[in-house]
Design an enzyme around this catalytic site. Structure first.
Site, PDB file in Angstrom:
ATOM      1  N   MET A 174       0.971  -1.149  -0.097  1.00 47.74           N
ATOM      2  CA  MET A 174      -0.146   0.061   0.062  1.00 47.74           C
ATOM      3  C   MET A 174       0.923   1.265   0.072  1.00 47.74           C
ATOM      4  O   MET A 174       0.343   2.414   0.318  1.00 47.74           O
ATOM      5  CB  MET A 174      -1.081   0.063   1.317  1.00 47.74           C
ATOM      6  CG  MET A 174      -1.971  -1.193   1.044  1.00 47.74           C
ATOM      7  SD  MET A 174      -3.570  -0.698   2.087  1.00 47.74           S
ATOM      8  CE  MET A 174      -2.838  -0.646   3.782  1.00 47.74           C
ATOM      9  N   GLY A 175       2.196   1.073  -0.181  1.00 46.81           N
ATOM     10  CA  GLY A 175       3.088   2.303  -0.367  1.00 46.81           C
ATOM     11  C   GLY A 175       3.658   2.541   0.896  1.00 46.81           C
ATOM     12  O   GLY A 175       3.578   1.817   1.703  1.00 46.81           O
ATOM     13  N   LEU A 205       6.852   3.017   1.553  1.00 51.15           N
ATOM     14  CA  LEU A 205       7.937   1.564   1.664  1.00 51.15           C
ATOM     15  C   LEU A 205       8.740   1.987   2.894  1.00 51.15           C
ATOM     16  O   LEU A 205       9.028   3.152   2.821  1.00 51.15           O
ATOM     17  CB  LEU A 205       8.536   1.439   0.305  1.00 51.15           C
ATOM     18  CG  LEU A 205       7.660   1.042  -0.889  1.00 51.15           C
ATOM     19  CD1 LEU A 205       8.645   0.961  -1.911  1.00 51.15           C
ATOM     20  CD2 LEU A 205       6.501   0.264  -0.713  1.00 51.15           C
ATOM     21  N   HIS A 218       9.669  -3.571   3.413  1.00 51.04           N
ATOM     22  CA  HIS A 218       9.114  -3.699   1.954  1.00 51.04           C
ATOM     23  C   HIS A 218      10.444  -3.973   0.935  1.00 51.04           C
ATOM     24  O   HIS A 218      10.351  -4.850   0.081  1.00 51.04           O
ATOM     25  CB  HIS A 218       8.410  -2.571   1.399  1.00 51.04           C
ATOM     26  CG  HIS A 218       7.325  -2.136   1.938  1.00 51.04           C
ATOM     27  ND1 HIS A 218       6.958  -1.225   2.855  1.00 51.04           N
ATOM     28  CD2 HIS A 218       6.123  -2.928   1.957  1.00 51.04           C
ATOM     29  CE1 HIS A 218       5.700  -1.017   3.238  1.00 51.04           C
ATOM     30  NE2 HIS A 218       5.307  -2.211   2.818  1.00 51.04           N
ATOM     31  N   LYS A 260       4.871 -10.278   8.955  1.00 49.62           N
ATOM     32  CA  LYS A 260       4.569  -9.300  10.066  1.00 49.62           C
ATOM     33  C   LYS A 260       2.753  -9.428   9.901  1.00 49.62           C
ATOM     34  O   LYS A 260       2.200  -9.422  11.068  1.00 49.62           O
ATOM     35  CB  LYS A 260       4.952  -7.741   9.930  1.00 49.62           C
ATOM     36  CG  LYS A 260       4.336  -7.041  10.895  1.00 49.62           C
ATOM     37  CD  LYS A 260       4.822  -5.542  10.642  1.00 49.62           C
ATOM     38  CE  LYS A 260       3.833  -4.866   9.633  1.00 49.62           C
ATOM     39  NZ  LYS A 260       2.610  -4.745  10.303  1.00 49.62           N
ATOM     40  N   GLN A 279      -2.943 -12.317   7.416  1.00 52.65           N
ATOM     41  CA  GLN A 279      -3.305 -12.078   6.077  1.00 52.65           C
ATOM     42  C   GLN A 279      -2.297 -13.044   5.203  1.00 52.65           C
ATOM     43  O   GLN A 279      -2.723 -13.372   4.249  1.00 52.65           O
ATOM     44  CB  GLN A 279      -2.623 -10.510   5.796  1.00 52.65           C
ATOM     45  CG  GLN A 279      -2.483 -10.173   4.178  1.00 52.65           C
ATOM     46  CD  GLN A 279      -2.095  -8.583   4.054  1.00 52.65           C
ATOM     47  OE1 GLN A 279      -2.767  -7.655   4.227  1.00 52.65           O
ATOM     48  NE2 GLN A 279      -0.865  -8.707   3.515  1.00 52.65           N
ATOM     49  N   SER A 317       6.880  -0.941   9.931  1.00 50.40           N
ATOM     50  CA  SER A 317       5.291  -0.770   9.493  1.00 50.40           C
ATOM     51  C   SER A 317       5.140   0.604   9.078  1.00 50.40           C
ATOM     52  O   SER A 317       5.860   1.852   9.645  1.00 50.40           O
ATOM     53  CB  SER A 317       4.360  -0.890  10.647  1.00 50.40           C
ATOM     54  OG  SER A 317       3.098  -0.494  10.274  1.00 50.40           O
TER      55      SER A 317
END
Length: 279
Positions: A27-28, A30, A34, A147, A151, A183
């Protein structure tokens, strides 16, 4: 360092040809976590696409969709540094055009507990957008951080159930030097909250150490609860020891057992997890 190309429309997506494509869905905003996903994907594929899309279907009423941090220029720079080939950055109107009426939903206990209970509809949003990304981008492999452990299991479930033909590659949690899981939402923490936010990590460590010392799951869980209680401004949503695949609570240790935790400081909600019983 070369700049990465940014593509915003499905019609612009290049063919994979005979090569392998790795996908890192984000979702960007970063961060190093990421980048670790991107580096892993770059090492295992001929090209890497990073999707940057703040998915409105994942956010419930009162959550931070409008204020979620966004910085595409920064994302492009960090993606390039880690080895991304290009970025896919569709608009909400592109992903969900007028008349869009389909939801991908994983039923059963896997989505009913923990995050699913506290964020109704969240995993429907995850499953729907990831299925669309798989169909649009046609990756051979997709990379997800551990993390967001629940999901990860949800993605594994619907990818297998729907025969999507994508290999799901988990990548371990990337942490700050003091243990806080990296995060995008960490930017919400105030200077006073930031050092106290390590309480999630310390609670997980306490559970793991108790388990290694011979404690049963219930005793190990109590050790973690005692750590959380030392930071009263952190309000837990849950702390549990669960089966690594079903995420059902356990009363006896199983290989790969996971401790999971989530809760809220006044400014932000955080989640974390850790394997506490070796496979």
């Amino acid at each position: 360092m070369r700049a990465v190309r940014i593509i915003s429309e499905p019609a612009e997506i290049p063919s994979t040809g005979q090569g392998s494509r790795g996908l890192v869905p984000t979702m960007g905003y970063l961060h190093e976590g990421h980048q670790e996903l991107i580096r892993r994907a770059a090492a295992e594929n001929d090209e890497v696409v990073v999707s940057v899309f703040v998915n409105p279907l994942q956010f419930g009423p009162g959550e931070d969709y409008q204020t979620y941090p966004r910085d595409l220029e920064r994302d492009a720079r960090m993606a390039a540094e880690a080895g991304a080939s290009w970025i896919y950055h569709p608009s909400p109107e592109t992903m969900y055009p007028a008349g869009f009426a389909t939801t991908v939903r994983v039923g059963g206990p896997l989505t009913e507990r923990w995050e699913g209970e506290r964020r109704p509809g969240h995993f429907d949003g995850v499953a729907t957008v990831v299925t669309k990304l798989f169909n649009q981008l046609r990756p051979r492999r997709a990379y997800f951080g551990e993390k967001d452990y629940q999901q990860l299991q949800v993605v594994r479930r619907f990818t297998a159930d729907l025969d999507l033909g994508v290999e799901i590659v988990p990548v371990p949690v990337v942490r700050e030097p003091d243990g806080l899981a990296r995060s995008s939402r960490n930017v919400y923490l105030t200077p006073e909250e930031r050092p106290r936010a390590t309480v999630l990590y310390r609670a997980l460590l306490a559970i793991r150490e108790a388990a290694r010392g011979g404690a049963a799951p219930a005793k190990a869980l109590a050790a973690g609860e005692a750590v959380l209680a030392t930071v009263p401004e952190f309000v837990p949503d849950y702390l549990a020891v669960v089966h690594p695949e079903t995420l059902e609570p356990i009363t006896d240790w199983v290989p790969g057992a996971r401790a999971i935790v989530a809760g809220r400081f006044p400014t932000v909600r955080l989640i974390d997890n850790m394997e506490v019983w070796d496979r």
